[in-house]
Write an enzyme that holds these catalytic residues in place. Structure first.
Site, PDB file in Angstrom:
ATOM      1  N   GLU A 133       0.853  -1.303  -0.049  1.00  0.00           N
ATOM      2  CA  GLU A 133      -0.134  -0.198  -0.077  1.00  0.00           C
ATOM      3  C   GLU A 133       0.755   1.113   0.104  1.00  0.00           C
ATOM      4  O   GLU A 133       0.300   2.226  -0.557  1.00  0.00           O
ATOM      5  CB  GLU A 133      -1.007   0.068   1.321  1.00  0.00           C
ATOM      6  CG  GLU A 133      -2.204   0.947   1.039  1.00  0.00           C
ATOM      7  CD  GLU A 133      -3.118   0.712   1.974  1.00  0.00           C
ATOM      8  OE1 GLU A 133      -4.460   0.664   1.790  1.00  0.00           O
ATOM      9  OE2 GLU A 133      -2.748   0.366   3.438  1.00  0.00           O
TER      10      GLU A 133
ATOM     11  N   HIS B 202       7.687 -26.989   2.723  1.00  0.00           N
ATOM     12  CA  HIS B 202       6.904 -27.879   2.076  1.00  0.00           C
ATOM     13  C   HIS B 202       5.832 -27.338   0.948  1.00  0.00           C
ATOM     14  O   HIS B 202       4.904 -28.194   0.805  1.00  0.00           O
ATOM     15  CB  HIS B 202       6.348 -28.587   3.172  1.00  0.00           C
ATOM     16  CG  HIS B 202       7.354 -29.279   4.286  1.00  0.00           C
ATOM     17  ND1 HIS B 202       7.740 -30.551   3.943  1.00  0.00           N
ATOM     18  CD2 HIS B 202       7.878 -28.883   5.394  1.00  0.00           C
ATOM     19  CE1 HIS B 202       8.724 -31.112   4.889  1.00  0.00           C
ATOM     20  NE2 HIS B 202       8.727 -29.958   5.650  1.00  0.00           N
TER      21      HIS B 202
ATOM     22  N   LYS C 262     -13.659   2.545  -2.239  1.00  0.00           N
ATOM     23  CA  LYS C 262     -14.598   2.834  -1.298  1.00  0.00           C
ATOM     24  C   LYS C 262     -15.710   3.574  -1.478  1.00  0.00           C
ATOM     25  O   LYS C 262     -16.703   3.523  -0.985  1.00  0.00           O
ATOM     26  CB  LYS C 262     -13.729   3.547  -0.001  1.00  0.00           C
ATOM     27  CG  LYS C 262     -12.512   2.563   0.609  1.00  0.00           C
ATOM     28  CD  LYS C 262     -11.597   3.558   1.609  1.00  0.00           C
ATOM     29  CE  LYS C 262     -10.525   2.771   2.314  1.00  0.00           C
ATOM     30  NZ  LYS C 262      -9.892   3.609   3.168  1.00  0.00           N
TER      31      LYS C 262
END
Length: 442
Positions: free
Chosen positions: A293, A314, A430
């Site tokens: 960000e 793994h 937003k």
């Protein structure tokens, strides 16, 4: 080159395997590194100036204790009367505290008498429904955190919980705490209307940079962690970084120069943070938000990736070792050898002669061997690898790590020529989400 090994507070940095001198053609050349020295020096000078004139409070925050004294009293009160604490917040309002509090949840600092913390950083209705069934509201405190005081997700959570408390016949003034900026803010108005305490969020410390403020430290104090030690680790890193005579002697500046240099010279577009400690298993999430960000603007930045040793040996390690040569891997190691339970002489009897290598060894010995082997294997395969080492994973070292990456991110932003503290693209979504909600209501 002095930049190869640096010490800052509890952290020791080994950058040698990011340079072509040790790594070979996949490493950063001395010329490319040197070309970034002047802009990095200017960035450090700018940070020093901002610290002196108070323009960037984050840089002087580690030396403060006045805010901690008030919070310690509040934390003591919560610890006495609460069995559970719900922390409402998203992004930087939550990730810093969640990262720090893993020390208590997964380490020696665990206190069985401390309240259980629940970081509710998303708005999945199923999660909220489950919380209603798990906690006794009469013994639960809610901490709602929003820098702006208008974060839609946090306000929605807060309002729903407020209604649930009222329906249960409980006074929100006793069970809610708000943290937000001063001024006319919806969350501050909520605090005024309900009579619950409201702590100030510094307007000049952005959400993703707020882990060392009360956003992160109040939850830490509630579970018995030492907030002063966290700040102490951060202060040591800040002093070492900003008092360096040259950027090559400042670990955050070197880290930023290597990230930017490898991107430009070698096409290294991804930055992996891989600690070998469960107590740091949330730092990858925290780092991802901070780096992405802060730097992902105007076509700039590299992609942050969180990993965990030994778990990701793994899974993702195969890609890091044998996939595209586009990753810088940072391994965080600690002194874990000779810790934990010890395997006795029954290993070969129970599982065969092939297990002789485990006999007499502790679990910490195995983790230590694997953290060193992973770094050496990455280097042997020509993958840029940085090692950060600390004696132990505790409050001081976590504060130091967080402050290091705050500073590294700020210097990298200056090298890219972007603002480390805004997020313009995110704001578009937003606005659109609020419009959709308005349309739903006709």
């Amino acid at each position: 080159m002095k930049a190869l090994h640096l010490t800052a507070g509890p952290l020791w940095h080994d950058f040698s395997a990011t340079f072509e001198g040790k790594l070979g053609p996949g490493g950063l050349s001395g010329a490319a590194f040197a070309a970034l020295a002047e802009p990095a020096a200017a960035s450090l000078e700018g940070l020093r100036r901002k610290r002196e004139n108070g323009e960037l409070p984050l840089l002087s925050l580690p030396s403060r204790i006045d805010d901690l004294e008030l919070a310690e009293t509040l934390a003591d009160d919560i610890r006495r009367r609460a069995a559970d604490v719900l922390i409402l917040g998203i992004g930087g309002s939550s990730l810093g505290g969640a990262t720090i509090c893993r020390l208590a949840e997964k380490g020696a600092a665990f206190s069985p008498n401390a309240p259980r913390l629940h970081f509710l950083d998303n708005i999945d209705p199923a999660t909220f429904t489950a919380i209603y069934q798990r906690v006794d509201f009469a013994k639960t405190v809610v901490i709602a955190i929003s820098k702006s005081g208008g974060t839609a997700e946090t306000l929605c959570q807060t309002l729903l919980l407020h209604d649930a408390y009222v329906e249960a016949g409980l006074d929100p003034a006793r069970h809610f705490i708000a943290i937000t900026e001063p001024g006319a803010r919806p969350l501050r108005k909520f605090a005024e209307k309900t009579g619950c305490p409201c702590l100030d969020h510094d307007p000049d410390i952005g959400g993703r940079y707020s882990g060392l403020t009360l956003n992160g430290l109040l939850p830490a104090m509630i579970v018995g962690l030492d907030a002063r030690a966290i700040r102490r680790g951060a202060a040591a890193v800040t002093a070492a970084a900003l008092e360096a005579n040259r950027p090559e002697e400042s670990a955050p500046a070197v880290g930023a120069m290597i990230n930017v240099g490898l991107l430009r010279e070698r096409g290294v577009t991804q930055s992996v943070l891989m600690p070998y400690s469960d107590r740091l298993d949330r730092i990858g999430d925290w780092y991802t938000q901070l780096w992405a960000e802060s730097l992902g603007k105007g076509g700039n930045g590299t992609t942050p990736i969180g990993a965990l040793g030994a778990v990701d040996q793994h899974s993702a390690l195969q890609l890091f070792l044998d996939g595209p040569r586009d990753k810088l891997v940072t391994i965080v190691q600690s002194d874990v050898a000779n810790t934990g339970g010890r395997v006795n002489g029954s290993a070969t009897e129970l599982m065969g002669e092939g297990l002789a290598y485990l006999e007499g060894r502790t679990m910490g010995d195995l983790l230590d061997a694997e953290q060193r082997a992973t770094a050496e294997t990455l280097i042997a395969n020509g993958r840029p690898t940085r090692i950060i080492r600390t004696a132990k994973v505790d409050e001081e070292s976590v504060g130091a790590l967080m402050m290091h990456f705050f500073l590294e991110t700020m210097v990298a932003a200056d090298l890219f020529g972007v603002d480390a503290f805004d997020q313009p693209a995110v704001e578009q979504g937003k606005v659109l989400a609020r419009r959709y909600l308005a349309e739903m209501g006709g």
